[in-house]
Structures are given as structure tokens and as C-alpha cells.
Design an enzyme around this catalytic site. Structure first.
Site: not given
Length: 349
Positions: A38, A40-41, A101-103, A124, A153, A212
Site C-alpha cells: 500500500y 505507490v500504486q 526491493a520489497g518484492q 512493473h 498511483g 525514469e
């Protein structure tokens, strides 16, 4: 799916006219969409899906800032908001919207909860494209799909509330069920896409990382900084330099370019501006083209991905990030910008 001609090249495009919301709702009527993350997107996509009538739950680490934000946005603990593992267990479509990084960090948890026939959804292509580096390798019995809105988002949500749509790309990496196409398009319509254009996971991440670092953020900041520095060095005030470098572009010109194109912009400015823009744009193209070629090469080699993985996995990443952002925030140009924004009519009482 329609074939649309873009400047002489045909592309596969899906519009809301040919795949309306009612069709998307029918396709996903028996699905539970679990939005993991929960940040950016996640907020924009999950809220749009909920408002569009889909069965959505949010999975987030309990007692975190994002958990609290989700509650403020109307998600109810135990009903539509759950700890990550419980949301994964409940979902048939897993929208994996953590940071790259979280993924990487959470993937072992996600993988053990995936069931045959589930759909694993990304916004992404990073984790899949660089799977040798991220170790995100999905099992063969799940659909692996992507919808990548071409904006933040926040923009996705804002445009949805305004009755507009943000264009998105879509891709299918793995079709285990034979339903991957209808699932990905239904989700793309559900999250609020204007239209959907076909890509691959690899092309999405190559274009995204290039954009980016290029015209979306890196290059534009570099151009802003260079022009501002030249104007200041030649005696122009901070206010004048900022207005001529940033404010006029973002507040006046770019909305017109978005509506009508750069050719229209050139045709509808002063003859002096026309002449100068036409004379100089190719010089800027030629000056920056080698940089963009180098950038794309670094993306394609995986070097940019590895730099991101290495930097974002450091324990002091947030502290270092704040130092770099502080340098931008406290630069004279953006300090001047903060003052300029307060002087806009809509911000004056």
C-alpha cells in the site's frame, strides 16, 4: 483488441469501448483480488477497483504506517484489510505492488501461498525480467500478468475521480489457465486505465527505467538545473530564473502539449519563439542522444537493476535517500520554487 496505427506502426490496443467495465466485472465476478502493498500504486489501484465494484482486499504489514493509511482510506481490518499472509491465502489474483526491493524480500512468503490457477499481477516488469537477480520465479501453474499505468498511483486515482483514465501497458508472461488475457484486460479496465497497449515484461521495464532516469525525472532535473544555473550566473533573479525554467513549462506549456502536441505548441507561440525552438531542438537532441544510448545500454545489461537492488537493500537506504532529496529540496532553484508555488492565485487566501 484493435489494431491502431501509431505514426505508421500498428499496435494492439484495447479500449474501454470494446471491453467495457461491465464485461470486466463479469470476467472477475468470482475472483478475490488481493492487493499486496500500500505504497505507490497500491492505494490508487485498490480504491479504483473497489469503487468499480470488484471484490478487493488489501494485504499489508500490521501496525505499519501503510496499514494505518489503508484504514484511513476506508479498508476495514478483518474484513477488507489483512496481514500479508492472510490476504495471500484469501486471494485468487495477487496484485504484487510492493517496491522492487520489497518484492524481493517478501517473495518467499508469496510463493508458498500461490495456488494452481491463481494470477500473479505486477505493475512493473522488474522482478520477472531480472529474475536471475531477484529470484522471483513463479510456479508454472499460475498466470503471470502485468498492467503498468503510465503515471503514479496518485495520478491514477485523481484521474479516476475526475472521470478520466490513465493509459496503461499490459503484458502476459505466463498463461497457465488460458484466461490470462481476459484477466489482465479486466484488471486494467478495473484499475482505471484509459486504454491498454500491448508490451512485454522486458520492454516495460526497459522503457520504464529509461524514462525514469531520462525525460520523466533524471534528464528533466538535469536540464532544469543547467538552465537555471546559466540564468543565475548571468544576473537573473531566482524568481525570474525559476519561472522561465520550470513554472512556465509545467503550468502553461506542458498542459497544452498534452492536449494538442508539440507541433501545435510551436504553431501557436510567437514567431520569435518558433524560430528559436526550431533552430535549437536538434542541438539538444544531438547533445543528449549519446547519454540516452548509454542509459538504455546500462538498463539492458541489467546494471541499472543491480545498482537499484544493491542500494535499496542497504540498511541505511532511507537515511541516504533523505540526504540526496534534501540536497534537491534545499537547492536555490527548488527553494525558489517553493516560494513561487505559494504565490499562485489558487494558493493565496
Amino acid at each position: 483488441m484493435a489494431k491502431i496505427n501509431f505514426g505508421g506502426t500498428e499496435e494492439n490496443v484495447v479500449t474501454r469501448e470494446e471491453f467495457p467495465l461491465s464485461k470486466a466485472q463479469e470476467v472477475l465476478k468470482d475472483e478475490t483480488i488481493a492487493v499486496i502493498g500500500y505504497g505507490v500504486q497500491g492505494p490508487g489501484q485498490s480504491l479504483n477497483l473497489k469503487d468499480n465494484g470488484f471484490n478487493v482486499i488489501v494485504g499489508q504489514r500490521k501496525d505499519s504506517k501503510s496499514w494505518d493509511k489503508a484504514i484511513k482510506d476506508g479498508w476495514e481490518p478483518g474484513k477488507t484489510l489483512f496481514p500479508i499472509e492472510e490476504a495471500l491465502e484469501r486471494g485468487t489474483i495477487i496484485q504484487y505492488l510492493l517496491s522492487d526491493a520489497g518484492q524481493i524480500a517478501v517473495w518467499p512468503t508469496v510463493k508458498k501461498h500461490l495456488k494452481p490457477g491463481n494470477a500473479l499481477y505486477f505493475s512493473h516488469g522488474f522482478g520477472i525480467t531480472y529474475k536471475e537477480r531477484t529470484n522471483i520465479i513463479p510456479p508454472k501453474d499460475v498466470d503471470v500478468i502485468l498492467v503498468a499505468p503510465k503515471g503514479s498511483g496518485t495520478s491514477l486515482r485523481r484521474m479516476f475521480l475526475e472521470g478520466r483514465g490513465l493509459n496503461s501497458s499490459y503484458a502476459i508472461f505466463q498463461d497457465a489457465t488460458g484466461r490470462a488475457f481476459e484477466r489482465v484486460i479486466a484488471l486494467g479496465i478495473g484499475v482505471g486505465s484509459g486504454y491498454l497497449f500491448e508490451t512485454t515484461f522486458q520492454k516495460e521495464v526497459y522503457s520504464d527505467l529509461t524514462g525514469e532516469r531520462g525525460t520523466l525525472m533524471g534528464a528533466i532535473q538535469g536540464l532544469f538545473a543547467a538552465q537555471y544555473e546559466v540564468l543565475r550566473a548571468n544576473g537573473h533573479s531566482p524568481s525570474e530564473a525559476f519561472n522561465e525554467t520550470v513554472e512556465e513549462l509545467t503550468q502553461s506549456l506542458m498542459p497544452l502539449v498534452a492536449e494538442n502536441g508539440m507541433d501545435w505548441m510551436y504553431a501557436n507561440c510567437s514567431t520569435t519563439a518558433q524560430r528559436g525552438a526550431l533552430d535549437w531542438w536538434k542541438k539538444f537532441r544531438d547533445a543528449t542522444l549519446p547519454v540516452f544510448k548509454e542509459l538504455y545500454s546500462e538498463v539492458a545489461k541489467g546494471n541499472e537493476a543491480q545498482r537499484a537492488i544493491d542500494a535499496n537493500s542497504q540498511k541505511d537506504y532511507r537515511e541516504k535517500l533523505e540526504e540526496e532529496l534534501k540536497e534537491l529540496r534545499e537547492s536555490e532553484m527548488w527553494a525558489a520554487g517553493a516560494v513561487v508555488r505559494t504565490l499562485r492565485p489558487e494558493n493565496q487566501k
